[in-house]
Every structure is written in structure tokens, then in C-alpha cells.
Design a protein around this motif. Structure first.
Motif, PDB file in Angstrom:
ATOM      1  N   ALA A 120       0.832  -1.208   0.000  1.00  0.00           N
ATOM      2  CA  ALA A 120       0.000   0.000   0.000  1.00  0.00           C
ATOM      3  C   ALA A 120       0.867   1.258   0.000  1.00  0.00           C
ATOM      4  CB  ALA A 120      -0.927  -0.006   1.215  1.00  0.00           C
ATOM      5  N   ILE A 121       1.947   1.253   0.779  1.00  0.00           N
ATOM      6  CA  ILE A 121       2.845   2.412   0.803  1.00  0.00           C
ATOM      7  C   ILE A 121       3.521   2.584  -0.544  1.00  0.00           C
ATOM      8  CG2 ILE A 121       4.966   3.311   1.848  1.00  0.00           C
ATOM      9  CD1 ILE A 121       4.099   1.951   4.448  1.00  0.00           C
ATOM     10  N   GLY A 122       3.887   1.479  -1.184  1.00  0.00           N
ATOM     11  CA  GLY A 122       4.496   1.567  -2.509  1.00  0.00           C
ATOM     12  C   GLY A 122       3.564   2.184  -3.532  1.00  0.00           C
ATOM     13  N   ARG A 123       2.285   1.796  -3.504  1.00  0.00           N
ATOM     14  CA  ARG A 123       1.334   2.378  -4.460  1.00  0.00           C
ATOM     15  C   ARG A 123       1.111   3.860  -4.180  1.00  0.00           C
ATOM     16  NH1 ARG A 123      -1.086  -2.773  -3.524  1.00  0.00           N
ATOM     17  NH2 ARG A 123      -2.555  -1.898  -2.018  1.00  0.00           N
ATOM     18  N   LEU A 124       1.088   4.212  -2.896  1.00  0.00           N
ATOM     19  CA  LEU A 124       0.946   5.629  -2.546  1.00  0.00           C
ATOM     20  C   LEU A 124       2.122   6.438  -3.078  1.00  0.00           C
ATOM     21  CD1 LEU A 124      -0.334   7.977  -0.967  1.00  0.00           C
ATOM     22  CD2 LEU A 124       0.879   7.163   1.052  1.00  0.00           C
ATOM     23  N   ALA A 125       3.345   5.898  -2.933  1.00  0.00           N
ATOM     24  CA  ALA A 125       4.528   6.606  -3.428  1.00  0.00           C
ATOM     25  C   ALA A 125       4.495   6.744  -4.938  1.00  0.00           C
ATOM     26  CB  ALA A 125       5.790   5.860  -2.983  1.00  0.00           C
ATOM     27  N   GLN A 135       5.385  17.420  -3.770  1.00  0.00           N
ATOM     28  CA  GLN A 135       5.030  16.372  -2.813  1.00  0.00           C
ATOM     29  C   GLN A 135       6.205  16.153  -1.856  1.00  0.00           C
ATOM     30  OE1 GLN A 135       1.949  14.260  -3.427  1.00  0.00           O
ATOM     31  NE2 GLN A 135       1.491  16.015  -4.743  1.00  0.00           N
ATOM     32  N   ARG A 136       5.892  15.966  -0.555  1.00  0.00           N
ATOM     33  CA  ARG A 136       6.901  15.599   0.439  1.00  0.00           C
ATOM     34  C   ARG A 136       6.444  14.328   1.145  1.00  0.00           C
ATOM     35  NH1 ARG A 136       6.926  21.335   2.220  1.00  0.00           N
ATOM     36  NH2 ARG A 136       6.009  20.646   4.190  1.00  0.00           N
ATOM     37  N   ASP A 164      11.666   9.425  -9.512  1.00  0.00           N
ATOM     38  CA  ASP A 164      12.291   8.155  -9.131  1.00  0.00           C
ATOM     39  C   ASP A 164      12.045   7.792  -7.672  1.00  0.00           C
ATOM     40  OD1 ASP A 164      13.402   7.983 -11.688  1.00  0.00           O
ATOM     41  OD2 ASP A 164      15.146   9.177 -11.104  1.00  0.00           O
ATOM     42  N   PHE A 165      11.249   8.592  -6.979  1.00  0.00           N
ATOM     43  CA  PHE A 165      11.072   8.385  -5.547  1.00  0.00           C
ATOM     44  C   PHE A 165      10.466   7.019  -5.235  1.00  0.00           C
ATOM     45  CE2 PHE A 165       8.229   8.586  -1.843  1.00  0.00           C
ATOM     46  CZ  PHE A 165       9.159   8.843  -0.855  1.00  0.00           C
ATOM     47  N   ALA A 166       9.436   6.625  -5.987  1.00  0.00           N
ATOM     48  CA  ALA A 166       8.752   5.362  -5.697  1.00  0.00           C
ATOM     49  C   ALA A 166       9.707   4.180  -5.815  1.00  0.00           C
ATOM     50  CB  ALA A 166       7.564   5.183  -6.637  1.00  0.00           C
ATOM     51  N   GLN A 167      10.589   4.207  -6.800  1.00  0.00           N
ATOM     52  CA  GLN A 167      11.539   3.116  -6.967  1.00  0.00           C
ATOM     53  C   GLN A 167      12.526   3.064  -5.802  1.00  0.00           C
ATOM     54  OE1 GLN A 167      13.711   3.216 -10.639  1.00  0.00           O
ATOM     55  NE2 GLN A 167      15.050   1.511 -10.079  1.00  0.00           N
ATOM     56  N   ARG A 168      13.035   4.236  -5.398  1.00  0.00           N
ATOM     57  CA  ARG A 168      13.985   4.262  -4.291  1.00  0.00           C
ATOM     58  C   ARG A 168      13.335   3.792  -2.993  1.00  0.00           C
ATOM     59  NH1 ARG A 168      14.885   9.440  -6.229  1.00  0.00           N
ATOM     60  NH2 ARG A 168      14.109  10.321  -4.257  1.00  0.00           N
ATOM     61  N   LEU A 169      12.100   4.244  -2.748  1.00  0.00           N
ATOM     62  CA  LEU A 169      11.400   3.834  -1.531  1.00  0.00           C
ATOM     63  C   LEU A 169      11.124   2.337  -1.545  1.00  0.00           C
ATOM     64  CD1 LEU A 169      10.041   4.610   1.135  1.00  0.00           C
ATOM     65  CD2 LEU A 169       7.933   5.010  -0.149  1.00  0.00           C
ATOM     66  N   GLU A 171      12.830  -0.046  -2.972  1.00  0.00           N
ATOM     67  CA  GLU A 171      14.061  -0.773  -2.688  1.00  0.00           C
ATOM     68  C   GLU A 171      14.417  -0.698  -1.212  1.00  0.00           C
ATOM     69  OE1 GLU A 171      16.851   1.061  -5.256  1.00  0.00           O
ATOM     70  OE2 GLU A 171      16.132   0.039  -7.078  1.00  0.00           O
ATOM     71  N   ARG A 172      14.078   0.423  -0.580  1.00  0.00           N
ATOM     72  CA  ARG A 172      14.426   0.590   0.835  1.00  0.00           C
ATOM     73  C   ARG A 172      13.548  -0.259   1.741  1.00  0.00           C
ATOM     74  NH1 ARG A 172      15.621   6.287   3.988  1.00  0.00           N
ATOM     75  NH2 ARG A 172      15.986   5.377   6.045  1.00  0.00           N
ATOM     76  N   ILE A 173      12.254  -0.295   1.468  1.00  0.00           N
ATOM     77  CA  ILE A 173      11.349  -1.000   2.375  1.00  0.00           C
ATOM     78  C   ILE A 173      11.211  -2.485   2.055  1.00  0.00           C
ATOM     79  CG2 ILE A 173      10.052   1.125   2.717  1.00  0.00           C
ATOM     80  CD1 ILE A 173       7.805  -0.025   1.054  1.00  0.00           C
ATOM     81  N   LYS A 174      11.720  -2.917   0.900  1.00  0.00           N
ATOM     82  CA  LYS A 174      11.553  -4.324   0.510  1.00  0.00           C
ATOM     83  C   LYS A 174      12.084  -5.287   1.554  1.00  0.00           C
ATOM     84  CE  LYS A 174      12.476  -7.591  -3.232  1.00  0.00           C
ATOM     85  NZ  LYS A 174      13.093  -7.784  -4.570  1.00  0.00           N
ATOM     86  N   PRO A 175      13.296  -5.084   2.122  1.00  0.00           N
ATOM     87  CA  PRO A 175      13.791  -6.063   3.108  1.00  0.00           C
ATOM     88  C   PRO A 175      13.209  -5.899   4.503  1.00  0.00           C
ATOM     89  CG  PRO A 175      15.428  -4.343   2.766  1.00  0.00           C
ATOM     90  CD  PRO A 175      14.310  -4.066   1.796  1.00  0.00           C
ATOM     91  N   TRP A 176      12.410  -4.874   4.746  1.00  0.00           N
ATOM     92  CA  TRP A 176      11.881  -4.652   6.093  1.00  0.00           C
ATOM     93  C   TRP A 176      11.015  -5.825   6.539  1.00  0.00           C
ATOM     94  CZ3 TRP A 176       9.957   1.150   6.296  1.00  0.00           C
ATOM     95  CH2 TRP A 176      11.076   1.992   6.225  1.00  0.00           C
ATOM     96  N   GLN A 177      11.110  -6.134   7.821  1.00  0.00           N
ATOM     97  CA  GLN A 177      10.279  -7.155   8.444  1.00  0.00           C
ATOM     98  C   GLN A 177       9.667  -6.576   9.718  1.00  0.00           C
ATOM     99  OE1 GLN A 177       9.532 -10.094   7.153  1.00  0.00           O
ATOM    100  NE2 GLN A 177      10.876  -9.754   5.390  1.00  0.00           N
ATOM    101  N   PRO A 178       8.563  -7.146  10.196  1.00  0.00           N
ATOM    102  CA  PRO A 178       8.010  -6.668  11.472  1.00  0.00           C
ATOM    103  C   PRO A 178       9.037  -6.814  12.588  1.00  0.00           C
ATOM    104  CG  PRO A 178       6.448  -8.090  10.348  1.00  0.00           C
ATOM    105  CD  PRO A 178       7.726  -8.193   9.589  1.00  0.00           C
ATOM    106  N   SER A 179       9.027  -5.881  13.502  1.00  0.00           N
ATOM    107  CA  SER A 179       9.921  -5.963  14.652  1.00  0.00           C
ATOM    108  C   SER A 179       9.373  -6.980  15.652  1.00  0.00           C
ATOM    109  CB  SER A 179      10.053  -4.592  15.311  1.00  0.00           C
ATOM    110  OG  SER A 179       8.837  -4.252  15.960  1.00  0.00           O
TER     111      SER A 179
END
Length: 735
Positions: A120-125, A135-136, A164-169, A171-179
Motif C-alpha cells: 500500500a505504501i508503494g502504491r501511494l509513493a 510532494q513531500r 524516481d522516488f517510488a523506486q527508491r522507496l 528498494e528501501r522497504i523491501k527487506p523490512w520485516q516486522p519488529s
């Protein structure tokens, strides 16, 4: 450039040519055939041709407009701020608060709640990157808001959105896992407001991306106040729900030693608790308990009712001293993190105990020492040291698990202060009475109107009068852990204990309602015999009779040894090192600089993916000190220390998740709205969330275009009717 939610449908505007094409076909000139009867009609037509052509042109425009309106309704155009303000108009500031607590690891099919959140965050970006208005983007994770400091609490802070913001974001959040944390939204809401400061010219849209669990949102008054502060500043709220349903889940809630002596080669009882967060009972559940060294035990739970916690007990034995690890594991279910729980148990060679006897011959002390450590094949782990009262004046007390005072007449001021300091810091003290005990001294120096460590005021020694008519036991006990050997009507030892003399408390004394003082055992005349109180972080027990057989026969009763060992376990429990800490707790090592090198290496759990970290110890108020804070994963942490003589030492800690975060019950949109009646927000399902177009690019004009389409169609029908020929009503009737 105008913005559209479905821009590909704009190709349908080519259909506007269809009414024009039909109109042109109708204008094709045919071969003229002169006919006398038509000449009159043609003359009339030439006279009115201009008005007819105007009506036909208007009719054509209405039909073209109707086709265009249909296409635009489907494409959903947006009224952007840049249309009103020109290029570079009002900026949009997206503030994303992402729930990464471990309940977001909830899995179903081939996805999870956290996967839905990231998508969902990726589509928003992506949508934000397509807009013409500035946009910020700010992104704050719940766990980082709760544990990090400064600007590090935000992953992104007012970052400008480019193509290019959506692509960079992504790549950044792809490896994230729940804490492994149980951080809720309140801290993230407050941190985001603190970092962003007062609103500027940009229009803020706050996206709360979470799973809306009942344990956080059932009574959301505090959360509503925090969110309302955003809307008060003009921000719009978008709630994005990341789960599709509530799922059952099991969690291990406890893996703790019961109150018992912790020493090498002595059996230690553990209790293990499992909670069923589902709506149906769970039956025949097997839990594996792994002991350091490869041993494991399987505990069976016949049934765990819905919403209930069931506890089972087991015994563990560690033949050597040191910090030993125990782990319990459940079978796989919706959430994996709470299926494991860990304990790091420090098992010394022996537990030191100090016995202070007021009698120089020390008869009671020898009896007590024999009960606590009988020797031979019986291993209790207790190491008894017997000393006179003067010992309290000169020697440190911190190293003792418990201190027993047997018939001590009085203590000097320094000894009283040392004893109170010892208890306040977590020690345990038991007072036994005797013929030499001075009630006045105890009241003035140890009780001090409730401010001292002694739990009750004394009157003096008295005799328990024998009642030969009623066969009532001399001693009655409650269900306190100390008296497990005596509790229960079926225990025959209770009636065999006789008390001849005891120390009487003040007649009008009652335990204060707001204190920790509690009567644990009474005599048949109603007088208290055993009284407990908490003092600081330590424990105090007053037994108002002798430890030896001078005033009772209890020392000759088989229950005496068992009760005394339970007493030792209870007194020493306050000073025992914790076996578990919550995830996120800092690990602090304090060392003597004369014994250790000023460097420590911390190793996190193997499955955390984090490398070992070497830290230099710094000078603190208690010597050298190191603080390790990267403790966001559940499991066993270890610190490797080096002594000045070259020997290595390891210290271990067990960190565990909050089991209540494993409650996967959720609130739907209707239930949430009932709990937030005054808060204005829009609720979205993460799986169907594309963007928040009203907030990112402007207002959706689909509704207005739909009304316009209806008006165009009505107008087209009315004009078409007016422009065509119709027989008068009277003629239609005649025909």
C-alpha cells in the motif's frame, strides 16, 4: 497537466467522433428530383434553415459532450491545486505512520499484514511521484518512534518526491520485516508531530497503516486525542487496515522459575504458561522445552479454553554453576514470534545465608543450619554461616541471599541501618523470637510506628493457654508459598504442631489497609504468629515464636524442614537476578576496573542477523559500565568479558516479546467508527488501496461529471424532441 485516476480510459474520448460522423453522413447531398408538391415545403425550410442548423449543432454538441462525460466519469479526473494556483501550487505532505509491531507478521495464504502495508505504501509513493504539485514524504515506524532518538526516529523526514522516488522507496522497504516489539501508534503519532513541527503552506495527509487490533483500539481515547491534534491543524486522516480477518493464535506467556533455591545440581521448578487468543478451545497441545546441553521435554496441555491461560510445571536440573538457558516452543501458527520464550537462569555453586543467633551457645542456629543444609545425599544448595549479632556492625551483607535473626535481644544503631539498607536493596530477613527479645527495643528501633522493617508492634512473650475441651489445632495457615507443607485440611502435620509460648502483638493492631503487611498464620486464639511485609524491594518475615524447641515442638515436626526451605526460597527471591527482560531493554554491564579489561563484546541472537558489537566500557558511579541497546529481537544475548588475568567470562540475558501483542482480534470499520465518533477520517482496505487521490492530487470530479452527464442526456432528449416533426395531437387521434 490534469490528473486522472484511470488515465488509460481517456482513449475513449475518440468515441466523441461518432456523433460527428453520423451528423456528417446525414448531410450528404442526394440527387434532386423536382416535385411540385415539395416546392412549397422547400421554400418554408429555406426561410427557417438558420434556426434549424443552430438546433442541430447544439444537439450535436450535447451528444459529443455526453460521450465525453461518460469517458471522463470512468477515468475519474481530479481537480488539482495546481489548476487553481498554477504550476508549483500548494504542496502535499504525506505522513505515513507504519505499524511494524510483531502482530503485523500475521500470515494468511501467501501474504502477511506487513506485506500488505508495504504494498500500500508503494502504491501511494507511485501515485505521489506522478503528480504535478510538489510532494513531500515522511515515514515513521512504530518501533523506531518508541526506541530511537532525535531525527533517527523517522526513516524519511519531509523528503521531496521526484519521478524516481517510488523506486527508491520500494528498494528501501523491501527487506523490512516486522519488529519483535509491541509498540503502539500513540508514540508514533506524537513523534511525527514533534519532528514535523507546526503546519506550513503544505497540505498534510496522515496515513495510519496498521492492523487495528482490539487490545490497542478498543478504548482509544488517548489515540483519538493525538489524532485529533492533527485534524485541528488541517491535516486529513487516512486509516489503512492491513488485515482481512481476526485469526486464532497461541502465545507462551511465561517461562519462569517458581520460588525455589537456585543452585547448581539442585532441582529447580519452572512454570510455563500458554494463552489461547482464539475463540475456540485448543486441545492436545504439545510444547517443547529445550534445556541447554541438548536435553528437551515435551509438556502436554489437554485443553486451553478460548481466551484463557493454562500453566504447567516441570523440573530442570543444571549440574554446573553459571547462567543456563531454557527455551520453550509452540507449534507453528499465525504469528511465529510469540511461539518461543526464553529464560537465562543464573545457578551459583551455593546460595549463601547468614544466621545471627542471640544466644552465645547458638542452639537454634545449629538446628536451623541443619534444616537448611542437612548434608549427605540431600542437596539444597544453601550455604549457612552462623555469626553473633556484632557481625552486622562490621561486615557487608549484600552477598547473602537471606538473613535469619534468632532470638536477638537488641542491635546497635549501625546494625539496624545496615539491616534496613540490605532489605531495601532486595534482601530477605526473617525474625524468630526468643526469651531474650526485648519488645520495647523492637518497637522503638525496628518497628518505629511502621517506618522500620519489623512488621508489627510487640507487647511481650506470653503463653498459649491449653484448651482441653476443643480439639482445635494450635496453628492455622493461609495459602502462602511458605506454608505449602501445612496448608490444606488433609495435611495431618498441621494438628501435630503445638505452640506453647509466642510473642503477642499490640491488642488493637491490624495490618494497615494501604500497606504490604499481611498475616500469614494465626494461633487458635486469633493472635498472629507469622507476619510478612515488603520493605523497599526486599522481604521481611516475622515468626513470633522460637526457631528451636524452647517454645514449640515445630522443629521436631516433619514439616519444619520443608517449610524452612520454602521460607528460604521466598526470602531470597527478591534478590535473585531476573531470568527475562522485555524486548528493547538495554543491557548494562557494570565491572570492577581492577578485575576486568575495559572492553566487552555483545552477541545478539543468531537469527537476528545482527553482527557482534564490541563496546568500550566507560567510567560510571559503580566502576566500568557498558550499555548495549540494539535489543530489538527476542532471544539470548551474550556479553564476552575479559578479566585482567586473561580469563574469559560470559554473561547472558533472555529477552522476550510481550505476549499480549499476539492477540489478533481486530475491529472492523463500523466498530472503529463507533469508538471514534468525533474523529474525521477515511477508512481503507490495504489490499484495495491505490492512493488517496483527494489528498494527493486534488478533489475527485467524478460525481460532478455524473450529474453533468444526466443533465446532458436530459437536454439532448428535450432538444431532439423539439427539433423533430410531430403531428398535432388532434390529428394523431383522428388517425
Amino acid at each position: 497537466m490534469p490528473a486522472f485516476i484511470n488515465p488509460l480510459l481517456l482513449w475513449g474520448l475518440a468515441l466523441m467522433a461518432v456523433p460527428v460522423f453520423i451528423h456528417l453522413i446525414n448531410l450528404v447531398r442526394h440527387r434532386r428530383v423536382r416535385w411540385g408538391a415539395m416546392e412549397f415545403l422547400l421554400a418554408s425550410q429555406r426561410k427557417n434553415s438558420r434556426w434549424i442548423r443552430i438546433k442541430e449543432l447544439i444537439l450535436l454538441l450535447l451528444r459529443v459532450g455526453a460521450v465525453a462525460a461518460v469517458v471522463l466519469v470512468l477515468a475519474q479526473p481530479l481537480w488539482s491545486d495546481s489548476w487553481r494556483l498554477g504550476i508549483g501550487g500548494q504542496a502535499i505532505e504525506h505522513v505515513v505512520l507504519l505499524d511494524d509491531s510483531f502482530s503485523m507478521s500475521d500470515r494468511w495464504a501467501d501474504t502477511s499484514a506487513f506485506d500488505q502495508a508495504k504494498q500500500a505504501i508503494g502504491r501511494l509513493a507511485e501515485h505521489a511521484a506522478q503528480q504535478d504539485t510538489p510532494q513531500r514524504f515522511t515515514l515513521v515506524r512504530f518501533s523506531w518512534a518508541a526506541s530511537a532518538t532525535g531525527a533517527d526516529r523517522a526513516d524519511l523526514l519531509q523528503q521531496r518526491v521526484d519521478r524516481d522516488f517510488a523506486q527508491r522507496l520500494g528498494e528501501r522497504i523491501k527487506p523490512w520485516q516486522p519488529s519483535h516489539a509491541s509498540a503502539g501508534p500513540a508514540r508514533a503519532i506524537a513523534v511525527a508531530r514533534e519532528l514535523l513541527g507546526p503546519p506550513d503552506a503544505a497540505r498534510r495527509v496522515v496515513y495510519l497503516v496498521t492492523d487495528f487490533r482490539t487490545n490497542q483500539w478498543n478504548e482509544p481515547a488517548g489515540l483519538a486525542a493525538g489524532l485529533a491534534s492533527w485534524t485541528a491543524d488541517g491535516a486529513q486522516l487516512q486509516f489503512i487496515d492491513c488485515v482481512d480477518a481476526s485469526r486464532p493464535n497461541l502465545a507462551i506467556t511465561a517461562l519462569l522459575p517458581d520460588e525455589g533455591t537456585r543452585a547448581a545440581d539442585v532441582d529447580l521448578p519452572l512454570h510455563l504458561g500458554v494463552k489461547n487468543f482464539g475463540t475456540a478451545p485448543v486441545r492436545d497441545l504439545a510444547v517443547t522445552v529445550e534445556q541447554e546441553g541438548g536435553g528437551h521435554t515435551s509438556l502436554k496441555f489437554d485443553e486451553i479454553p478460548a481466551g484463557q491461560t493454562v500453566t504447567r510445571s516441570l523440573q530442570v536440573l543444571f549440574p554446573t554453576a553459571g547462567v543456563h538457558v531454557v527455551a520453550a516452543r509452540l507449534p507453528s501458527d499465525a504469528v511465529a514470534v510469540d511461539n518461543a520464550r526464553y529464560a537465562a537462569i543464573d545457578m551459583p555453586v551455593t546460595v549463601p545465608v547468614l544466621v545471627v543467633d542471640g544466644d552465645s551457645d547458638q542452639p537454634d542456629a545449629r538446628l536451623l543450619a541443619a534444616a537448611l543444609n542437612p548434608g549427605g545425599s540431600v542437596k539444597t544448595g544453601v550455604d549457612v554461616r552462623v555469626e553473633p549479632p556484632a557481625f552486622l556492625n562490621t561486615q557487608p551483607l549484600a552477598g547473602y541471599s537471606a538473613i535469619y535473626l534468632l532470638g536477638v535481644e537488641r542491635l546497635d544503631e549501625h546494625a539496624v541501618s545496615a539491616l534496613e539498607r540490605y532489605v531495601r536493596d532486595g534482601g530477605g530477613v526473617a525474625f524468630f523470637m526468643g526469651p531474650r527479645v526485648a519488645a520495647q527495643f523492637y518497637n522503638q528501633q525496628l518497628y518505629r510506628d511502621g517506618a522500620g522493617i519489623f512488621p508489627a508492634p510487640l507487647v511481650g512473650a506470653t503463653q498459649l493457654i491449653v484448651d482441653r475441651l476443643e480439639k482445635i489445632p494450635d496453628l492455622s495457615v493461609n495459602d502462602h508459598t511458605i506454608f505449602k507443607a501445612l496448608a490444606g485440611e488433609r495435611n495431618s502435620f498441621l494438628s501435630a504442631v503445638t505452640i506453647e509460648r509466642f510473642m503477642l502483638v499490640a491488642k488493637d493492631w491490624q495490618p494497615p489497609a494501604d500497606s504490604s503487611v499481611r498475616v500469614l498464620a494465626t494461633l487458635r486464639n486469633g493472635s498472629p504468629l507469622a507476619i510478612e511485609r515488603r520493605f523497599g524491594t526486599g522481604r521481611v518475615l516475622a515468626l513470633l515464636t522460637t526457631a528451636g524447641p524452647a517454645w514449640n515442638n515445630w522443629a521436631r515436626n516433619p514439616s519444619f524442614v520443608v517449610t524452612l526451605l520454602q521460607m528460604q526460597a521466598w526470602l531470597g527471591a527478591a534478590s535473585v537476578q531476573q531470568v527475562s527482560l522485555p524486548v528493547g531493554s538495554p543491557l548494562v554491564v557494570k565491572l570492577d576496573p581492577t578485575r576486568y579489561d575495559a572492553r566487552a563484546q555483545f552477541t545478539p541472537p543468531a537469527d537476528s542477523g545482527l553482527p557482534p558489537t564490541a563496546l568500550d566500557l566507560t567510567a560510571g558511579p559503580e566502576g566500568l559500565e557498558a550499555r548495549y541497546t540494539d535489543t530489538g529481537f527476542a532471544g539470548i544475548y551474550e556479553a564476552q568479558l575479559t578479566e585482567t588475568n586473561g580469563r574469559n567470562e560470559a554473561r547472558r540475558w533472555a529477552l522476550n516479546v510481550d505476549p499480549e501483542e499476539g492477540n489478533l482480534a481486530t475491529l472492523d470499520a463500523t466498530q472503529l467508527a463507533a469508538r471514534l465518533p468525533k474523529l474525521h477520517y477515511t477508512f481503507h482496505d490495504a489490499a484495495r488501496f491505490v492512493s488517496a487521490p483527494r489528498d494527493a492530487a486534488g478533489s475527485n470530479l467524478s460525481d460532478l461529471l455524473l450529474y453533468a452527464l444526466v443533465a446532458l442526456l436530459v437536454g439532448e432528449q428535450a432538444l431532439a424532441y423539439a427539433a423533430s416533426y410531430h403531428l398535432p395531437a388532434s390529428e394523431r387521434v383522428l388517425r
